[in-house]
Design a protein around this motif. Structure first.
Motif, PDB file in Angstrom:
ATOM      1  N   THR A  51     -49.063  50.621 -78.101  1.00 16.39           N
ATOM      2  CA  THR A  51     -50.011  51.219 -77.160  1.00 16.39           C
ATOM      3  C   THR A  51     -49.962  52.738 -77.265  1.00 16.39           C
ATOM      4  O   THR A  51     -48.944  53.310 -77.671  1.00 16.39           O
ATOM      5  CB  THR A  51     -49.706  50.803 -75.707  1.00 16.39           C
ATOM      6  OG1 THR A  51     -50.681  51.366 -74.818  1.00 16.39           O
ATOM      7  CG2 THR A  51     -48.323  51.269 -75.263  1.00 16.39           C
ATOM      8  N   ASN A  52     -51.055  53.368 -76.868  1.00 15.19           N
ATOM      9  CA  ASN A  52     -51.097  54.828 -76.851  1.00 15.19           C
ATOM     10  C   ASN A  52     -50.934  55.377 -75.438  1.00 15.19           C
ATOM     11  O   ASN A  52     -51.044  56.581 -75.220  1.00 15.19           O
ATOM     12  CB  ASN A  52     -52.405  55.347 -77.455  1.00 15.19           C
ATOM     13  CG  ASN A  52     -53.609  55.073 -76.555  1.00 15.19           C
ATOM     14  OD1 ASN A  52     -53.634  54.067 -75.827  1.00 15.19           O
ATOM     15  ND2 ASN A  52     -54.608  55.942 -76.602  1.00 15.19           N
ATOM     16  N   ARG A  53     -50.680  54.486 -74.462  1.00 20.91           N
ATOM     17  CA  ARG A  53     -50.533  54.986 -73.086  1.00 20.91           C
ATOM     18  C   ARG A  53     -49.187  55.680 -72.907  1.00 20.91           C
ATOM     19  O   ARG A  53     -48.247  55.485 -73.678  1.00 20.91           O
ATOM     20  CB  ARG A  53     -50.718  53.865 -72.074  1.00 20.91           C
ATOM     21  CG  ARG A  53     -49.549  52.928 -71.891  1.00 20.91           C
ATOM     22  CD  ARG A  53     -49.669  52.233 -70.537  1.00 20.91           C
ATOM     23  NE  ARG A  53     -48.742  51.127 -70.361  1.00 20.91           N
ATOM     24  CZ  ARG A  53     -47.460  51.263 -70.061  1.00 20.91           C
ATOM     25  NH1 ARG A  53     -46.909  52.467 -69.993  1.00 20.91           N
ATOM     26  NH2 ARG A  53     -46.698  50.194 -69.879  1.00 20.91           N
ATOM     27  N   THR A  70     -52.554  58.428 -80.008  1.00 21.72           N
ATOM     28  CA  THR A  70     -53.894  57.866 -80.218  1.00 21.72           C
ATOM     29  C   THR A  70     -54.253  57.914 -81.690  1.00 21.72           C
ATOM     30  O   THR A  70     -54.833  56.961 -82.240  1.00 21.72           O
ATOM     31  CB  THR A  70     -54.935  58.649 -79.391  1.00 21.72           C
ATOM     32  OG1 THR A  70     -54.611  58.530 -78.004  1.00 21.72           O
ATOM     33  CG2 THR A  70     -56.339  58.113 -79.634  1.00 21.72           C
ATOM     34  N   GLN A  91     -57.014  52.571 -72.506  1.00 21.35           N
ATOM     35  CA  GLN A  91     -55.784  52.643 -73.300  1.00 21.35           C
ATOM     36  C   GLN A  91     -55.819  51.603 -74.413  1.00 21.35           C
ATOM     37  O   GLN A  91     -56.230  50.471 -74.198  1.00 21.35           O
ATOM     38  CB  GLN A  91     -54.561  52.384 -72.408  1.00 21.35           C
ATOM     39  CG  GLN A  91     -54.435  53.353 -71.239  1.00 21.35           C
ATOM     40  CD  GLN A  91     -53.504  52.846 -70.155  1.00 21.35           C
ATOM     41  OE1 GLN A  91     -53.093  51.689 -70.171  1.00 21.35           O
ATOM     42  NE2 GLN A  91     -53.189  53.712 -69.214  1.00 21.35           N
TER      43      GLN A  91
END
Length: 210
Positions: A51-53, A70, A91
């Motif tokens: 994930t990019n969160r 990201t 996200q």
């Protein structure tokens, strides 16, 4: 259609590895269930989602999620490194292919934790996976859980509840439903354990190919 071979248990061999998909609405407790399964030493390979969160307090990179930028996530998309991916509430989240393939090649069962849309994608790729829908006992309980974790404001919580109402209608596309009642985590985990045990005894086992 040709049936798969009978269960290897009849020949004194191990049953083939399962690909288990655990899905359900945001806030229903998927992470809590998986962490409890880890605590109980379930013999699974728990695939870590990318994930990019932003990492939340108490989370561990490489254990709870693979936290990437990201730019890195978009490179993974372009390079076809993900079994499935989605943009969820702004996200990115996705399942790295290599983790699934490597684990199943060694005979280990694999557990995926993904949202309902992601489960639909995996169903197209691997229809012989076991699909388990984790559900709350009520909408009020789900609202309370989202409020307690304090990662969303009131408007975001209401938006997630609206999405959850739609996701709950997708339960008919799953093999099993498990209710994760507040304060009864082990009950939900034991139901999942029973599902997996039953799947291992199928006369004609599921044969997953990726």
């Amino acid at each position: 259609m040709t049936r798969p071979p009978h269960n290897p248990l009849l020949d004194g061999k191990a049953a083939p590895p399962l690909l288990v998909v655990l899905s359900g609405p945001s806030g229903v407790g998927k992470d809590s269930v998986l962490n409890r399964m880890r605590d109980l030493n379930f013999p699974f390979h728990f695939v870590v989602t990318a994930t990019n969160r932003t990492i939340r307090p108490g989370e561990i990179d490489g254990f709870d999620y693979h936290f990437v930028t990201t730019e890195r996530f978009e490179t993974m998309i372009e390079s076809h490194e993900l079994l499935e991916w989605a943009l969820v509430y702004g996200q990115y989240k996705g399942i790295p292919k290599f983790e699934v393939r490597q684990a199943m090649a060694t005979g280990r069962d694999v557990m995926l934790r993904i949202n309902v849309d992601g489960a639909a994608t995996v169903r197209q790729i691997a229809p012989e996976a076991v699909f388990i829908f984790l559900a709350p006992s009520s909408t009020d309980e789900l609202r309370q859980r989202l409020s307690v974790r304090r990662t969303e404001n009131t408007n975001e919580i209401e938006a997630r509840l609206a999405v959850a109402a739609t996701e709950l209608k997708q339960v008919e596309h799953f093999d099993y439903v498990v209710i994760n009642r507040e304060g009864h985590l082990d009950e939900a985990v034991n139901q999942i354990r029973a599902i997996i045990a039953a799947e291992k005894q199928r006369v004609f086992p599921r044969m997953v190919s990726l």
